[in-house]
Each structure stands twice: as structure tokens, then as C-alpha cells.
Design a protein around this motif. Structure first.
Motif, PDB file in Angstrom:
ATOM      1  N   THR A 599       0.833  -1.196   0.000  1.00  0.00           N
ATOM      2  CA  THR A 599       0.000   0.000   0.000  1.00  0.00           C
ATOM      3  C   THR A 599       0.869   1.247   0.000  1.00  0.00           C
ATOM      4  N   ARG A 600       0.609   2.099  -0.954  1.00  0.00           N
ATOM      5  CA  ARG A 600       1.319   3.378  -1.008  1.00  0.00           C
ATOM      6  C   ARG A 600       0.306   4.511  -1.063  1.00  0.00           C
ATOM      7  N   ALA A 601       0.794   5.715  -0.770  1.00  0.00           N
ATOM      8  CA  ALA A 601      -0.051   6.896  -0.964  1.00  0.00           C
ATOM      9  C   ALA A 601       0.854   8.087  -1.233  1.00  0.00           C
ATOM     10  N   ARG A 602       0.226   9.151  -1.672  1.00  0.00           N
ATOM     11  CA  ARG A 602       0.979  10.372  -1.949  1.00  0.00           C
ATOM     12  C   ARG A 602       0.513  11.511  -1.057  1.00  0.00           C
ATOM     13  N   GLY A 603       1.465  12.348  -0.718  1.00  0.00           N
ATOM     14  CA  GLY A 603       1.163  13.530   0.094  1.00  0.00           C
ATOM     15  C   GLY A 603       1.646  14.771  -0.623  1.00  0.00           C
ATOM     16  N   LEU A 604       0.945  15.849  -0.382  1.00  0.00           N
ATOM     17  CA  LEU A 604       1.229  17.126  -1.028  1.00  0.00           C
ATOM     18  C   LEU A 604       1.538  18.161   0.044  1.00  0.00           C
ATOM     19  N   ALA A 605       2.466  19.062  -0.260  1.00  0.00           N
ATOM     20  CA  ALA A 605       2.724  20.178   0.666  1.00  0.00           C
ATOM     21  C   ALA A 605       3.279  21.351  -0.117  1.00  0.00           C
ATOM     22  N   MET A 606       3.036  22.530   0.395  1.00  0.00           N
ATOM     23  CA  MET A 606       3.587  23.744  -0.212  1.00  0.00           C
ATOM     24  C   MET A 606       4.379  24.501   0.853  1.00  0.00           C
ATOM     25  N   ALA A 607       5.310  25.306   0.377  1.00  0.00           N
ATOM     26  CA  ALA A 607       6.063  26.144   1.307  1.00  0.00           C
ATOM     27  C   ALA A 607       6.527  27.389   0.569  1.00  0.00           C
ATOM     28  N   SER A 608       6.751  28.437   1.340  1.00  0.00           N
ATOM     29  CA  SER A 608       7.144  29.738   0.771  1.00  0.00           C
ATOM     30  C   SER A 608       8.392  30.259   1.482  1.00  0.00           C
ATOM     31  N   PRO A 609       9.471  29.499   1.426  1.00  0.00           N
ATOM     32  CA  PRO A 609      10.641  29.880   2.217  1.00  0.00           C
ATOM     33  C   PRO A 609      11.625  30.763   1.454  1.00  0.00           C
ATOM     34  N   PHE A 610      12.166  31.750   2.095  1.00  0.00           N
ATOM     35  CA  PHE A 610      13.314  32.511   1.586  1.00  0.00           C
ATOM     36  C   PHE A 610      13.046  33.108   0.206  1.00  0.00           C
ATOM     37  N   GLY A 611      11.842  33.601   0.030  1.00  0.00           N
ATOM     38  CA  GLY A 611      11.513  34.306  -1.205  1.00  0.00           C
ATOM     39  C   GLY A 611      11.176  33.409  -2.372  1.00  0.00           C
ATOM     40  N   SER A 612      11.217  32.099  -2.179  1.00  0.00           N
ATOM     41  CA  SER A 612      10.864  31.165  -3.246  1.00  0.00           C
ATOM     42  C   SER A 612       9.576  30.437  -2.882  1.00  0.00           C
ATOM     43  N   GLU A 613       9.024  29.743  -3.857  1.00  0.00           N
ATOM     44  CA  GLU A 613       7.775  29.008  -3.639  1.00  0.00           C
ATOM     45  C   GLU A 613       7.964  27.574  -4.108  1.00  0.00           C
ATOM     46  N   THR A 614       7.430  26.642  -3.338  1.00  0.00           N
ATOM     47  CA  THR A 614       7.565  25.234  -3.709  1.00  0.00           C
ATOM     48  C   THR A 614       6.256  24.488  -3.538  1.00  0.00           C
TER      49      THR A 614
END
Lengths: 742, 148
Positions: A599-614
């Protein structure tokens, strides 16, 4: 700003390592791109008046030497530690100077006001190097090129506007004559620089924005790269140290000095501020000898900032954060959270915890000190801020900063390790030993001394509470963060607010349109030496926030991707990142789903560190009780890039460190002492746990953001969110190795 | 005096017999390409070849070397396999900070000498050196490239 620049550095060994006068934080941050870290690092020019007259980043000869063979030697404001800044500098300057970056060599410059190019200061950190210096370094290259052309015009006795350049040559097309930069440099760099030299049209860039080959690869693949630990001086002694068992205690006497002195190669035995030391003719002999030292130590204090008590434990510290009932201060307030909770359909809450972390850079800290016949001091040491170390070393040696010469060799990893952390650095020991012996001394900390004395990423705890509306969306979010960050610790005097930005970043200033928000911070200092660590507060806070956001999604019956899209509906930049990471990963699917019977799954996350976006997606499973991360996809928008190949590798590196922290790492205190002393028990990520990493870069054209750190924060919550989806168990405390997944 | 042959040259070193080979190389012979990382054979930064096999020199007493041939990173390009590994390392741009890479190159060279066409599993088994910059995937790419 002026007050800040002239702020004195404190003496080494004090808990608060740098004190500074007031700073207009708002003014500075406006100029420097909204990150607090850089605002907190003082430079200490030897003469403030000099600094005031000089415009950093403009004096060509301070940066460039063009050798007779046409190769270019750059004295860089920044130190190379794996992040590729040396190559980036060569690309940026070379583009405007018109010299192929392959013919550059780059070294970290000595202290000097010319190099204060990071918002008027100098450091390699905060993911600031490229974004702070890029316009200046382009202009520097263009200014140097104009000087070379002017010198050539005189030499050839032609009008300057009849000249062109081509890869290190000035050409006079009409006569077919040419002059190499190497022939012209001496005359050219004696000229007054012209103001407002035009820059190259970015559409014609040959090297900026291209995956230009790194300059340091062959030396680093053949053992020729020289780090601080490799430095040698004639007649040098090697020194090994053993620190106090309890942080803050002191050696009082050595019972067996004669016996230690009689060991092979031993030169001398010393009592230092917080350690015993042996100098010998090899480091191994020094180390063997120092390990036989039987010393009397002072008793640890019951509590304090400079001292760890005998009963201190990281678990106890966590409880102290939980029990904190002191004042809290608003870190971010929007709408009326209290009212929104009152009328809420559904309320969820959770506590998130992250441990102390070591830097674990592979190169153990060292420092080599030599007092010269003229009374000056030279130091070779790993550092991210030469002027800070110059000031601090001068204070330790009883000299003026101008009498201290700092050499900054390339770093065998840093991740925040090589700022000034009081007793967390070996250079005061090297200075003391060089003084005591009258000989050059190189101190190397053993790996064990490093694990026991590294300054640590602070243990952290935040409590989250959300009100979920009938529409399944968060109506309100409250976060209570108790603790202390490195900015508050070392540069608190400069903060214009009781809120420590390095403790709450990643919890505040998130892009989501949650109408009612109340984030508060309460300061509870740690009685241990704390540090900046790759991505600083984001390293734990984005894990907390983005994990809890998935809890909100679940509570509201929303898909995590759909929820984020709904909360970011008005941000094209963030939606583009979600599109990009979705496409990179072959389409969003949370799962759980089966792959090879697991069993696998995927997770999502965002971050806005140090003037960049991910935006980050991780695919994970649990196999025989152990977490396995299979793939990590990162969409990364730093606005624009100088070298996409280096950027992708920095993101992959950040993924590795983030995953290491997610799964394994923790500095544990038990009974006043750190538990782990080497990599055998302080586990870091190995090849077995390295996932496939897929990176796509978006150049949105937003102001340039950082690169070295921003890839990290999204990894931990993406993994946590994947595991929660795969197992139904929500990781709320790091590292995840301590959780039992069924 | 203990005889010690490194990169084809025999030295006689005046050290205690239990001195780890690593510190003889670095401090006595001045060959600092081989790195000290952990001292307990965990990280692999100190990897050298002893008769062609990867050995962690921080836990290898100098008097145990005997008549064996020690090869260090300083001479790796004189070895045909080692030279290929270095070219692949440069071409893939495997290093970041670079501190662990001497050991990684030595371990990769030893692997390719023993297994010219390694599988992913062979790479996983042989390449146990730590890298704090997380260059593991790039290193595997470079090994595959060097294997041809």
C-alpha cells in the motif's frame, strides 16, 4: 542601518554572541526581500567611516584579477560549500565581462567593506547569495569590461566605440587588431570606473540561465579540493580537545598531567574555557592523549542559558513548552478567529513537535591560528561570515579587527553550522592555544566532540486549532507556538517585536485564504546552544502547518489538492506550482493504492521559504514497519535562476536533508547530556533511503528568491501526508522512526 | 619505523603501530585528499584501496597494512578504472560540498574493479558511504556511466 553596521560584536563565549543597536527592520527587509535572517547578522567594518564612503560590490579590483593568460580570478563575497555559488558568480560576472565562466577561479574574499553585498552586510546564508548580489555582480562585470575597452582604446589609439569584445579579447574590427584582457587588465583596472555602464540584453545571455558546468567538480572528484581541516603551516601543532560533559561547566584541574605529557608526540596540555586540550605533533597523538586526561570539572548550574542542568532532558524541555503559561504575542492576526470558533460546525486540534537537530556536515569543525611576528593573527576556519569571525576573533585575541586576517576555505558542508555560536566553534580554542604555545595550532574537533557540542536546531512545539465551516473549508485557524529561534537568541535586540521570526516562519505568511487567523508566539528559551539549520524555522513549521492543513482537509471532507487549490484560487503563482507538480508526478492521486502488493499513498505540501515558492509531492509506504519514500516531486519557483542544473541539485540535496530529518534525526538530551555522539546512533539518511527525486523549475519572473534552503521544508509534510493517507496514522511528532505504523 | 607502501612509494613512518592508516596518510605523509569524517568506519570519507579493495582507513591500523599496496585518491587517476570513475564523476557533476567524494570515488573504483557492470543492487551493497548533501542518486548515475 548605520547603527546596525557599527554594532559591536560581543566577545566569544557569551551566550548572546552578538549584540547590536537598533535596526529599522522594516526598512531593511524592504530592501532585502522580506527575510529576517540576513537582517540579524552584523558586519563589523574596521572603520565605519570607510564603509560609509565605499559602495559595496563596485570596486572592480577588489573582486577581479585578470591574469596574463586571460583567466579570471574572483574574490567572492561568498564561500563555496556545495551550493555552487562559485560557479554562479563566474556565470554572472562572466556574462557581462564577456569571459567564458570555464576560465574563472573563485575564492572567498578576505574581510573587507567591498564584500558587504547582502543588504549592506556579508554572509553566506539565508539563501541570499545569488539573489542579493546578482544585479551588483552583473554590473561589476559590465563595469570591468568597459574599463578594459577604455584601456584598449588608448593602447590602440582608436575611438572606444569602434571596439567590441569577444570572450576575453577586445577587438578592433577595422584594423583586425585585438588585445587580450590579460594584457590590458593592469592599465584598465587603474582607471576610474564609469557610472551606469549598460548591461547586456538578457535575451542574448550565453551563460546566465544555462546549465554551465560547475568549476569545482574535478578538484572535488580527485581529492585536490582543500578544506579548512586540510590546512597546514610549517611548525604547526595539532590540537585535540575534550569538552565538559555538561554544557557550561569548566575544567578546574588535571590530575594526570605528567602522564599525559609523557605520551608520544605530546607537546603540551591545557585547560581552556570549557575544554581540556592537548597539543601534539599529529592530531591522532593529540586525540589519544586528550582522551586519557583525568580532569576535575565544575558542577553544572541548576538552570540557565549558558548552562545545561544535570536533570535537563529534551523530553522535559518539551513538557516545559507545553506547560508554558507566560505571555504570548500575536504573530499573525486576520479577521476574528475567536468569533469564528464560537459559531463553528466542527473544531479540530492537534499538537506538533520537532526535535533538536545536529548539522552533521561531513567535515568536522577545525580552526588553525598563527600569530605573526608583527603581532597580527591569521585564522583559517570554516565560516559563513568572515567579518563576524574577524570581530569575534579580534576580541578573543585582544587585537583590533584589522589585525586579524581571516581565510575562508571551501566548506565540507555547512547547513547553518558555521556561524558564530559562542562555545560551539573551535576558533577561540585555536587562538588560546596558539597564544599559549607560541606556535601555529590547528584544532580539530573529533566527530564525537562535534555531535556533543554542535549548536542545534531548536526543539519546537506548536498547537493548532481549526474551525471547519459547513462548506468543508477552514473558517479559522489558531496556532500557539512556544519556544525560541536563533534570531531571537542571537539578534533579539534587533527585533522590533517580541515575536521571533525564526520561531514562527512557515506558520505565518502562508498564502492560503483562511479568513480568520490568530497565530501567537510565546518565548521559552532553551538552556542549550541553538543554531540556524538549513531552512531554519521552516524546517519544522511547514511540517506542522502543511500536515495540519491535511487534517483540515480530512475533517472537511476535502481532497488535499482540491483544498489547497480552493484556498489559493486568487494566487496564479501558487496555482501554477500545483499544476506543475501535478504534471511532473503524472497526475494527482492521493491513494492509498497498491504497488507490487504494498500500500502506497501520496502527500502534497507547499512552502514559501526565503523568497521562493515550492510544491512537493511524496509517494510513501510502510514496509515491515519502516517508512519507505519512493519518489519526491518538487515544483520550484525561485523567480528566475542563474544555473538550472545547480538549482535542481540543490533542491535534490534539500530533499535528502529534509527526508533525513523527517525519518531519523534527533538530538536527545538525557540527564543533562546528549545521547548520541556519532553517526552510528545519530542516524542520517543513507543511500538505502534515498528516493528518486524529480525537480521542475518555474521561472515566474517574480523577484529572485533563495535556492539552497527552500527545497527542504515541503518534504517533511509531503512525506507525513503520504503516510497518513497510506496508514490512517497521522505523524505529528518528528522523527518518524519513533512512530510505530501498523 | 613501519614500512608503508602508498601509491607505489614505500615510506617508513615513525608512529605507534595502532595509529589508523588515515592519520598516517593525512598527518605524517601530508596526503589530505583522504578525509576524516567519523573515525568509526561509519561514513566512509576515509576510504582507500588496500590491494584494490575498499577499506575504511580510520579503523585500519597502520601496522596491519604490511606488504599490501595502499592506493589513495591522490593516485586514483593513474588507475584505468579510477580514471574512468573520475571522468564520470565530473561529467555527472556528482559532488556538492565534495567532502565525502574522495571516499565515494574510491569505493566506486573498488566496486567497478570487482564488478565491471554493477546492478543497482550491487551499487546499493557496495556504496554505503554517507553523503550529507544527498548526492546518492548522482553517484549511482556516475557509476553506471563509468561502467559503460
Amino acid at each position: 542601518m548605520k547603527d546596525f553596521l557599527t554594532a559591536p560584536a560581543a566577545a566569544p563565549g557569551s551566550a548572546v554572541i552578538a549584540k547590536a543597536g537598533p535596526l529599522s527592520r522594516r526598512g531593511f527587509l524592504g530592501a532585502a526581500g522580506g527575510l529576517a535572517l540576513v537582517a540579524m547578522l552584523p558586519v563589523r567594518p574596521s572603520r565605519a567611516e570607510t564603509a560609509a564612503k565605499l559602495v559595496p560590490g563596485t570596486r572592480v579590483p577588489a573582486f577581479l584579477e585578470i591574469r596574463p593568460d586571460g583567466s579570471v580570478h574572483v574574490l567572492s563575497p561568498f564561500v563555496e560549500g556545495g551550493q555552487g555559488i562559485a560557479t554562479g558568480m563566474a556565470q554572472t560576472i562572466g556574462e557581462e565581462l564577456d569571459v567564458n565562466p570555464a576560465r574563472f577561479t573563485v575564492d572567498c574574499a578576505p574581510p573587507g567593506p567591498d564584500y558587504a553585498v547582502v543588504g549592506g552586510m556579508r554572509m553566506t546564508g539565508g539563501s541570499f547569495s545569488t539573489r542579493s548580489s546578482y544585479p551588483l555582480m552583473r554590473r561589476l562585470g559590465a563595469t570591468a569590461r568597459e574599463m578594459l575597452m577604455r584601456a584598449a582604446a588608448t593602447r590602440l589609439d582608436v575611438a572606444q566605440d569602434t571596439l567590441t569584445t569577444e570572450d576575453g579579447q577586445v577587438l578592433h574590427a577595422a584594423s583586425g587588431r585585438s588585445l587580450g584582457y590579460g594584457e590590458l587588465a593592469e592599465a584598465a583596472f587603474a582607471l576610474e570606473p564609469a557610472a551606469d555602464v549598460p548591461l547586456r540584453d538578457p535575451a542574448t545571455f550565453r551563460w546566465i540561465g544555462k546549465p554551465v558546468a560547475r568549476l569545482d567538480m574535478r578538484d572535488k572528484s580527485t581529492g585536490r579540493a582543500v578544506y579548512a581541516i586540510d590546512q597546514k603551516l610549517d611548525g604547526m601543532l595539532y590540537a585535540a580537545v575534550r569538552h565538559a560533559e555538561y554544557f557550561g561547566t569548566k575544567p578546574l584541574s588535571i590530575r594526570n598531567e605528567a602522564q599525559v605529557r609523557a605520551m608520544p608526540g605530546v607537546h603540551s596540555v591545557h585547560l581552556l574555557e570549557a575544554a581540556v586540550a592537548v597539543c601534539a605533533d599529529s592530531w591522532w597523538r593529540a586525540r589519544k592523549a586528550v582522551e586519557t586526561v583525568q580532569a576535575e570539572w565544575s558542577e553544572p548550574e541548576a538552570a540557565g542559558l549558558d548552562t545545561v542542568a544535570k536533570d535537563f532532558s529534551s523530553e522535559g524541555m518539551l513538557q516545559a513548552l507545553r506547560d508554558y503559561d507566560g505571555e504570548t504575542h500575536p504573530a499573525e492576526t486576520e479577521g476574528d478567529a475567536a468569533a469564528a470558533f464560537t459559531g463553528a460546525d466542527k473544531v479540530i486540534e492537534a499538537e506538533y513537535v520537532a526535535p533538536y537537530l545536529a548539522h552533521g556536515q561531513l567535515e568536522p569543525p577545525s580552526a588553525m591560528a598563527r600569530f605573526n611576528a608583527d603581532g597580527t593573527l591569521e585564522l583559517w576556519l570554516p565560516n559563513q561570515a568572515p567579518e563576524m569571525f574577524q570581530g569575534s576573533a579580534a576580541a578573543a585575541a585582544g587585537l583590533e579587527p584589522a589585525q586579524v586576517r581571516i581565510h575562508s576555505p571551501m566548506l565540507g558542508g555547512f547547513f547553518g553550522r558555521h556561524f558564530i555560536y559562542g562555545p560551539g566553534n573551535p576558533y577561540p580554542q585555536a587562538i588560546a592555544l596558539a597564544k599559549a604555545t607560541g606556535m601555529p595550532v590547528k584544532v580539530i574537533w573529533s566527530r564525537e566532540e562535534e555531535f556533543l557540542n554542535d549548536a542545534v536546531r531548536p526543539l519546537s512545539m506548536s498547537r493548532f486549532r481549526a474551525a471547519i465551516g459547513a462548506d468543508g473549508l477552514p473558517a479559522a485557524l489558531e496556532v500557539r507556538t512556544i519556544g525560541e529561534g536563533p534570531i531571537g537568541r542571537y539578534f533579539g535586540a534587533m527585533l522590533q517585536t517580541p515575536v521571533d521570526s525564526s520561531a514562527v516562519e512557515g506558520i505565518v505568511e502562508k498564502p492560503y485564504a483562511i479568513p480568520n487567523r490568530a497565530m501567537v508566539f510565546g518565548k521559552r528559551p532553551h538552556p542549550v546552544n541553538i543554531a540556524f539549520w538549513r531552512s531554519v524555522g521552516h524546517s519544522m513549521n511547514d511540517f506542522f502547518y502543511e500536515s495540519f492543513l491535511d487534517e483540515i482537509a480530512d475533517a472537511g471532507g476535502q481532497d488535499p489538492m482540491a483544498l489547497r487549490r480552493a484556498l489559493l484560487a486568487r494566487s496564479a503563482r501558487h496555482l501554477a506550482l500545483l499544476d506543475a507538480v501535478e504534471e511532473l508526478s503524472g497526475g494527482w492521486k492521493r491513494g492509498p493504492f497498491e504497488v507490487d502488493g504494498r500500500t502506497r499513498a501520496r502527500g502534497l505540501a507547499m512552502a514559501s521559504p526565503f523568497g521562493s515558492e515550492t510544491a512537493t509531492i511524496a509517494e510513501a509506504s510502510v514496509e515491515d514497519g519502516a517508512v519507505k519514500v519512493h519518489d519526491v516531486w518538487v515544483a520550484f519557483d525561485p523567480g528566475s535562476v542563474v544555473n538550472p542544473a545547480i538549482v535542481k541539485k540543490q533542491v535534490e540535496s534539500a530533499v535528502a536533508l529534509g527526508l533525513s530529518a523527517a525519518l531519523y534525526e534527533e538530538v536527545v538530551y538525557e540527564a543533562g547530556r546528549r545521547r548520541d555522539q556519532n553517526y552510528d546512533t545519530y542516524t542520517i539518511l543513507t543511500r538505502d533511503d534515498m528516493p528518486r527525486v524529480h525537480v521542475t523549475i518555474l521561472e515566474s519572473g517574480a523577484p529572485m528568491g533563495g535556492v539552497g534552503e527552500p527545497g527542504l521544508p515541503g518534504v517533511l509534510p509531503a512525506v507525513g501526508n503520504a503516510l497518513a493517507a497510506a496508514t490512517g496514522q497521522r505523524p505529528r511528532r518528528l522523527p518518524m522512526k519513533n512512530l510505530s505504523f501498523s | 619505523m613501519i614500512p608503508l607502501t602508498v601509491n607505489g612509494t614505500t615510506h617508513h613512518v615513525d608512529v605507534e603501530p595502532d595509529t589508523p592508516l588515515l592519520f598516517v596518510l593525512r598527518d605524517t605523509l601530508g596526503m589530505t585528499g583522504t578525509k576524516y569524517g567519523c573515525g568509526i568506519a561509519q561514513c566512509g570519507a576515509c576510504t582507500v584501496l588496500v590491494d584494490g579493495e575498499a577499506m575504511r582507513s580510520c579503523q585500519f591500523p597502520v601496522d596491519a597494512v604490511g606488504a599490501s599496496q595502499v592506493t589513495t585518491i591522490e593516485a586514483i587517476e593513474e588507475d584505468a578504472v579510477g580514471a574512468r570513475v573520475v571522468e564520470a564523476w565530473v561529467s555527472v557533476e556528482a559532488p556538492q560540498c565534495g567532502y565525502c567524494q574522495s571516499g565515494q570515488v574510491m569505493a566506486a573504483t573498488a566496486l567497478l574493479k570487482a564488478v565491471p557492470k554493477p546492478t543497482d543492487e550491487d551499487i546499493a551493497d557496495a556504496m554505503t558511504n554517507l553523503c550529507r548533501c544527498g548526492t546518492y542518486n548522482m553517484i549511482a548515475d556516475a557509476i553506471r556511466q563509468a561502467a559503460g
